[in-house]
Write a protein that holds these residues in place. Structure first.
Motif, PDB file in Angstrom:
ATOM      1  N   ALA A 216      51.837 106.951  58.540  1.00 50.68           N
ATOM      2  CA  ALA A 216      50.850 107.418  59.519  1.00 50.68           C
ATOM      3  C   ALA A 216      49.619 106.505  59.565  1.00 50.68           C
ATOM      4  O   ALA A 216      48.790 106.625  60.460  1.00 50.68           O
ATOM      5  CB  ALA A 216      50.417 108.844  59.171  1.00 50.68           C
ATOM      6  N   CYS A 217      49.519 105.604  58.586  1.00 49.95           N
ATOM      7  CA  CYS A 217      48.347 104.719  58.528  1.00 49.95           C
ATOM      8  C   CYS A 217      48.565 103.410  59.268  1.00 49.95           C
ATOM      9  O   CYS A 217      47.746 102.486  59.173  1.00 49.95           O
ATOM     10  CB  CYS A 217      47.997 104.412  57.073  1.00 49.95           C
ATOM     11  N   PHE A 218      49.699 103.289  59.961  1.00 54.14           N
ATOM     12  CA  PHE A 218      50.015 102.057  60.678  1.00 54.14           C
ATOM     13  C   PHE A 218      50.516 102.423  62.072  1.00 54.14           C
ATOM     14  O   PHE A 218      50.972 103.547  62.311  1.00 54.14           O
ATOM     15  CB  PHE A 218      51.098 101.276  59.930  1.00 54.14           C
ATOM     16  N   GLY A 219      50.478 101.459  62.996  1.00 53.19           N
ATOM     17  CA  GLY A 219      50.985 101.710  64.342  1.00 53.19           C
ATOM     18  C   GLY A 219      52.496 101.944  64.331  1.00 53.19           C
ATOM     19  O   GLY A 219      53.186 101.574  63.364  1.00 53.19           O
ATOM     20  N   ARG A 220      52.989 102.548  65.407  1.00 54.54           N
ATOM     21  CA  ARG A 220      54.434 102.816  65.493  1.00 54.54           C
ATOM     22  C   ARG A 220      55.195 101.490  65.476  1.00 54.54           C
ATOM     23  O   ARG A 220      54.806 100.529  66.140  1.00 54.54           O
ATOM     24  CB  ARG A 220      54.744 103.581  66.794  1.00 54.54           C
ATOM     25  N   GLY A 221      56.248 101.422  64.647  1.00 54.54           N
ATOM     26  CA  GLY A 221      57.065 100.209  64.584  1.00 54.54           C
ATOM     27  C   GLY A 221      56.530  99.170  63.605  1.00 54.54           C
ATOM     28  O   GLY A 221      57.074  98.070  63.479  1.00 54.54           O
ATOM     29  N   TYR A 222      55.454  99.504  62.873  1.00 57.31           N
ATOM     30  CA  TYR A 222      54.883  98.571  61.887  1.00 57.31           C
ATOM     31  C   TYR A 222      55.960  98.262  60.851  1.00 57.31           C
ATOM     32  O   TYR A 222      56.562  99.174  60.280  1.00 57.31           O
ATOM     33  CB  TYR A 222      53.670  99.214  61.216  1.00 57.31           C
ATOM     34  N   PRO A 285      49.460  94.184  69.379  1.00 53.75           N
ATOM     35  CA  PRO A 285      50.465  95.171  69.795  1.00 53.75           C
ATOM     36  C   PRO A 285      50.491  96.343  68.808  1.00 53.75           C
ATOM     37  O   PRO A 285      50.084  96.198  67.647  1.00 53.75           O
ATOM     38  CB  PRO A 285      51.776  94.373  69.728  1.00 53.75           C
ATOM     39  N   GLU A 286      50.981  97.479  69.282  1.00 55.49           N
ATOM     40  CA  GLU A 286      51.031  98.712  68.478  1.00 55.49           C
ATOM     41  C   GLU A 286      51.631  98.482  67.078  1.00 55.49           C
ATOM     42  O   GLU A 286      51.133  98.993  66.074  1.00 55.49           O
ATOM     43  CB  GLU A 286      51.855  99.757  69.271  1.00 55.49           C
ATOM     44  N   GLU A 287      52.689  97.655  67.007  1.00 57.38           N
ATOM     45  CA  GLU A 287      53.375  97.488  65.713  1.00 57.38           C
ATOM     46  C   GLU A 287      52.607  96.603  64.731  1.00 57.38           C
ATOM     47  O   GLU A 287      53.092  96.333  63.635  1.00 57.38           O
ATOM     48  CB  GLU A 287      54.815  96.986  65.918  1.00 57.38           C
ATOM     49  N   GLN A 288      51.406  96.155  65.134  1.00 55.77           N
ATOM     50  CA  GLN A 288      50.584  95.413  64.168  1.00 55.77           C
ATOM     51  C   GLN A 288      49.281  96.137  63.850  1.00 55.77           C
ATOM     52  O   GLN A 288      48.379  95.573  63.234  1.00 55.77           O
ATOM     53  CB  GLN A 288      50.269  94.026  64.726  1.00 55.77           C
ATOM     54  N   ILE A 289      49.201  97.390  64.280  1.00 54.84           N
ATOM     55  CA  ILE A 289      47.942  98.113  64.055  1.00 54.84           C
ATOM     56  C   ILE A 289      47.885  98.668  62.632  1.00 54.84           C
ATOM     57  O   ILE A 289      48.789  99.334  62.163  1.00 54.84           O
ATOM     58  CB  ILE A 289      47.764  99.259  65.079  1.00 54.84           C
ATOM     59  N   PHE A 290      46.783  98.364  61.988  1.00 46.47           N
ATOM     60  CA  PHE A 290      46.529  98.721  60.589  1.00 46.47           C
ATOM     61  C   PHE A 290      45.350  99.695  60.650  1.00 46.47           C
ATOM     62  O   PHE A 290      44.243  99.315  61.027  1.00 46.47           O
ATOM     63  CB  PHE A 290      46.153  97.400  59.909  1.00 46.47           C
ATOM     64  N   LYS A 291      45.594 100.974  60.358  1.00 47.71           N
ATOM     65  CA  LYS A 291      44.507 101.949  60.576  1.00 47.71           C
ATOM     66  C   LYS A 291      44.315 102.862  59.371  1.00 47.71           C
ATOM     67  O   LYS A 291      44.030 104.043  59.526  1.00 47.71           O
ATOM     68  CB  LYS A 291      44.783 102.766  61.845  1.00 47.71           C
ATOM     69  N   LEU A 292      44.460 102.292  58.177  1.00 50.38           N
ATOM     70  CA  LEU A 292      44.324 103.139  57.002  1.00 50.38           C
ATOM     71  C   LEU A 292      42.874 103.348  56.583  1.00 50.38           C
ATOM     72  O   LEU A 292      42.569 104.228  55.801  1.00 50.38           O
ATOM     73  CB  LEU A 292      45.151 102.592  55.834  1.00 50.38           C
ATOM     74  N   GLU A 293      41.983 102.502  57.125  1.00 47.71           N
ATOM     75  CA  GLU A 293      40.569 102.694  56.781  1.00 47.71           C
ATOM     76  C   GLU A 293      39.809 103.132  58.035  1.00 47.71           C
ATOM     77  O   GLU A 293      40.067 102.633  59.121  1.00 47.71           O
ATOM     78  CB  GLU A 293      39.963 101.392  56.240  1.00 47.71           C
ATOM     79  N   HIS A 294      38.875 104.058  57.833  1.00 54.79           N
ATOM     80  CA  HIS A 294      38.090 104.593  58.954  1.00 54.79           C
ATOM     81  C   HIS A 294      36.639 104.166  58.843  1.00 54.79           C
ATOM     82  O   HIS A 294      36.118 104.006  57.742  1.00 54.79           O
ATOM     83  CB  HIS A 294      38.180 106.115  58.975  1.00 54.79           C
TER      84      HIS A 294
END
Ligand SMILES: C[S@@+](CC[C@H](N)C(=O)[O-])C[C@H]1O[C@@H](n2cnc3c(N)ncnc32)[C@H](O)[C@@H]1O
Length: 300
Positions: A216-222, A285-294
Motif C-alpha cells: 500500500a506504500c507504493f503505486g499500483r504495479g510497483y 508513472p503510477e508504478e514508480q510512485i513511492f509514497k511510504l513517507e508523508h
C-alpha cells in the motif's frame, strides 16, 4: 547506536546525495537547486561525472521513485519556508538539520533568525565543511541536541530563541529515527515554546503501513514492493540509522491536536508528482510512485 560506516551522518549524506543529483539536471528540468550538497557527499565527483540522467537511472534500478520522493519533500518545504518568509516568519528552526542548506540557498531575509539543531557529531562534521562567506551565515545559530535523550527548550533558549516571535519548525526525515516518546516530547516542547505566538510545523513520518501492508506504500504495479520495502529498511540501518518509529495518519493528527496544532496538509509523492514533476516534463508513472513517507504541515 549506529554501526554504520558513515558514523551517524549516513542518513544526512543520503538525502544530500539526492539533492546533488537533482542539482545536476539542467535548470529548466530541475525541481530544486542545492549548489552546496556536493560538499557533503562521499563520491560526489563520480556522481558529477555521471550526471543527472545516469544517476537517476541507477537510483531507479534500486528503488524507483526514491529520488523523486526526497526531492518532492525538499521542494514542499522550500515552498513552505519561502511562503513563510514572505508573510512575516521571524524564526526558522531546522530540527535534525543534517546537511540541509536552506539557510544559505534560499534567499531568506536577514531578519529571519535560523536555528539548526542536530546531534553533535553530525553538526560538527557539517560545520567543518562550511565557510564563513556563505550567504546568511551570520543569522544562523547551531544547537546540539539528541532528541532521544535531551530537551530542546533549554538549548534553544540559550541560543537566543525568542518565545514571542512567529516561528516555523521543520522536522524533515527524522521521526523514523527517534522514539515515539522523543517525538511526543519534542512536539510538546515546540507547542510550549511558541504558546505566546504563532507557529507552523512541518513533520514527515513513515506510514505504519510499511510494516503492516507494504504494498500500500507504493503505486499500483510497483515492482517487488514487499522485497523493496525490506531492502529500504535494511539499507537505512546499514548505512545510516535504523527506522524504529512508524505512524498512522490518525496517530499524527492526534499528536498534533493534543498539542494545540491543527493539521493543514498531509501529502506524499503521489500528491506532489503532477505539481512538481509534470511542469518539467518528468511525471512519474503510477508504478514508480513511492509514497511510504508523508509530509505534514500543521499550525497553531
Ligand atoms: C535523513 S537525515 C535528514 C537530514 C535533513 N533534515 C535533510 O532532510 O536533509 C536525519 C537527520 O536526523 C538527525 N537525527 C537522527 N537521530 C537524531 C537524534 N536522536 N537527535 C537529533 N538528531 C537526530 C541525523 O543526525 C540526521 O541529520
Amino acid at each position: 547506536m549506529s554501526n554504520s560506516i558513515f558514523l551517524k551522518d549516513g542518513t544526512a549524506q543520503g538525502v544530500a546525495k539526492q539533492r546533488l543529483i537533482e542539482t545536476l539536471a539542467s535548470p529548466e528540468k530541475r525541481v530544486i537547486d542545492d549548489p552546496y550538497a556536493e560538499r557533503f557527499v562521499l563520491g560526489a565527483s563520480l556522481l558529477k561525472l555521471m550526471g543527472h540522467k545516469a544517476s537517476i537511472w541507477l537510483t531507479r534500478k534500486f528503488v524507483p521513485g526514491f529520488h523523486e520522493h526526497l526531492i518532492s519533500r525538499t521542494r514542499f518545504i522550500d515552498d513552505l519556508i519561502e511562503k513563510g518568509a514572505a508573510t512575516g516568519t521571524e524564526q526558522y528552526v531546522i530540527l535534525g538539520a543534517g546537511y540541509d542548506m536552506r539557510a544559505h540557498r534560499l534567499n531568506l531575509p536577514s531578519s529571519i533568525k535560523v536555528f539548526e539543531v542536530d546531534q553533535v557529531e553530525v553538526q560538527t562534521k557539517k560545520r567543518s565543511k562550511l565557510s564563513l562567506e556563505l550567504p546568511n551565515s551570520k543569522n544562523i545559530a547551531y544547537v546540539c541536541v539528541d532528541f532521544n535523550h535531551q530537551s530542546l527548550t533549554e538549548q534553544l533558549l540559550a541560543a537566543g530563541f525568542d518565545r514571542n516571535k512567529s516561528t516555523v519548525f521543520t522536522l524533515e526525515g527524522v521521526s523514523q529515527y527517534i522514539t515515539k516518546e522523543a517525538l511526543n516530547s519534542t512536539v510538546q516542547e515546540l507547542a510550549k515554546l511558541t504558546e505566546n505566538t504563532t507557529s507552523t510545523f512541518f513533520l514527515s513520518y513513515v506510514n505504519q503501513l510499511l510494516e503492516d501492508d507494504p504494498k500500500a506504500c507504493f503505486g499500483r504495479g510497483y515492482p517487488n514492493a514487499v522485497r523493496r520495502a525490506e531492502m529500504i529498511k535494511r539499507l537505512s540501518a546499514k548505512f545510516g540509522e535504523p527506522w524504529i518509529s512508524f505512524y498512522t495518519a490518525e496517530e499524527i493528527k492526534t499528536l498534533l491536536s493534543e498539542n494545540g496544532f491543527t493539521l493543514k496538509e498531509n501529502k506524499s509523492l503521489a500528491d506532489l508528482n503532477t505539481e512538481y514533476f509534470s511542469p518539467v516534463g518528468r511525471t512519474l508513472p503510477e508504478e514508480q510512485i513511492f509514497k511510504l513517507e508523508h509530509f505534514v504541515i500543521a499550525k497553531t
